[in-house]
Write a protein that holds these residues in place. Structure first.
Motif, mmCIF file in Angstrom:
data_model
loop_
_atom_site.group_PDB
_atom_site.id
_atom_site.type_symbol
_atom_site.label_atom_id
_atom_site.label_comp_id
_atom_site.label_asym_id
_atom_site.label_seq_id
_atom_site.Cartn_x
_atom_site.Cartn_y
_atom_site.Cartn_z
ATOM 1 N N LEU A 182 0.814 -1.206 0.000
ATOM 2 C CA LEU A 182 0.000 0.000 0.000
ATOM 3 C C LEU A 182 0.854 1.266 0.000
ATOM 4 C CD1 LEU A 182 -2.938 -0.994 2.357
ATOM 5 C CD2 LEU A 182 -2.997 -0.655 -0.107
ATOM 6 N N ILE A 183 1.954 1.272 0.679
ATOM 7 C CA ILE A 183 2.852 2.433 0.687
ATOM 8 C C ILE A 183 3.464 2.630 -0.695
ATOM 9 C CG2 ILE A 183 5.037 3.306 1.607
ATOM 10 C CD1 ILE A 183 4.229 2.078 4.307
ATOM 11 N N ILE A 184 3.893 1.538 -1.325
ATOM 12 C CA ILE A 184 4.486 1.630 -2.674
ATOM 13 C C ILE A 184 3.462 2.150 -3.681
ATOM 14 C CG2 ILE A 184 5.382 0.233 -4.587
ATOM 15 C CD1 ILE A 184 6.785 -1.496 -2.437
ATOM 16 N N LEU A 185 2.243 1.635 -3.628
ATOM 17 C CA LEU A 185 1.196 2.114 -4.542
ATOM 18 C C LEU A 185 0.889 3.590 -4.330
ATOM 19 C CD1 LEU A 185 -1.294 -0.887 -4.594
ATOM 20 C CD2 LEU A 185 0.229 -0.129 -6.418
ATOM 21 N N VAL B 296 3.777 5.605 -5.926
ATOM 22 C CA VAL B 296 3.675 5.568 -7.389
ATOM 23 C C VAL B 296 2.558 6.498 -7.866
ATOM 24 C CG1 VAL B 296 3.067 4.092 -9.359
ATOM 25 C CG2 VAL B 296 4.698 3.283 -7.645
ATOM 26 N N ASN B 297 1.415 6.473 -7.219
ATOM 27 C CA ASN B 297 0.315 7.371 -7.590
ATOM 28 C C ASN B 297 0.714 8.826 -7.416
ATOM 29 O OD1 ASN B 297 -1.507 5.425 -8.388
ATOM 30 N ND2 ASN B 297 -2.416 5.206 -6.357
ATOM 31 N N LEU C 207 0.819 11.568 -10.508
ATOM 32 C CA LEU C 207 0.064 12.808 -10.375
ATOM 33 C C LEU C 207 0.979 14.022 -10.531
ATOM 34 C CD1 LEU C 207 -2.637 14.151 -9.811
ATOM 35 C CD2 LEU C 207 -2.120 14.019 -7.375
ATOM 36 N N ALA C 208 2.148 13.978 -9.930
ATOM 37 C CA ALA C 208 3.100 15.087 -10.048
ATOM 38 C C ALA C 208 3.541 15.265 -11.495
ATOM 39 C CB ALA C 208 4.308 14.842 -9.144
#
Length: 150
Positions: A19-22, A25-26, A30-31
């Motif tokens: 969950l932290i990796i996802l 990545v999101n 977004l950036a």
């Protein structure tokens, strides 16, 4: 293990890591979209500017453009060709312009009963309709097709 226990990431370190990796990545995606994507208004303005530019060196614009209708001028009024020759209609167009000076050569339409396989006298009518005001200019080209002399 029930369904709720499977998604209880606080008790499972692997699930917490995924969950932290996802999330990271999101955030990166977004950036990237925020900082590197073109604004739609700017992209449309660039596309319109590119579409409205054309090379004016491609054809010579006459000094006396008409107030109305297109300009259609042929190189000759009469031509002599031999039976079997190719007839390239563009070869006989000197000017085909709208009243703003835009080249309209490929908008010229032909009519007539030219037969390059048979000896005879023919008339080819060139016509050019203005996209601006709907006016039409026409010119006739007299074509003499003759058997080859030996």
């Amino acid at each position: 293990m029930n369904f709720i226990d499977f998604f209880d990431y606080q008790n499972k370190p692997i699930m917490k890591s995924v969950l932290i990796i996802l999330t990271v990545v999101n955030a990166i995606v977004l950036a990237f979209l925020i900082f590197f994507a073109k604004q739609p208004e700017a992209a449309n303005a660039e596309a319109l500017a590119a579409a409205n530019t054309y090379e004016q060196e491609e054809y010579e614009i006459p000094d006396n453009l008409p107030d109305k209708g297109p300009i259609l001028e042929l190189t000759d009024e009469k031509v002599r060709l031999k039976v079997g020759d190719e007839f390239d209609y563009r070869k006989y167009i000197e000017n085909a312009l709208d009243r703003n000076g835009k080249d309209m050569t490929y908008h010229v339409r032909l009519s007539g009963d030219l037969n390059m396989k048979q000896d005879g006298r023919y008339t080819v009518t060139y016509s050019l309709k203005s996209e601006i005001d709907g006016e039409t200019a026409t010119k006739d080209l007299k074509v003499r097709v003759k058997e080859q002399e030996e």
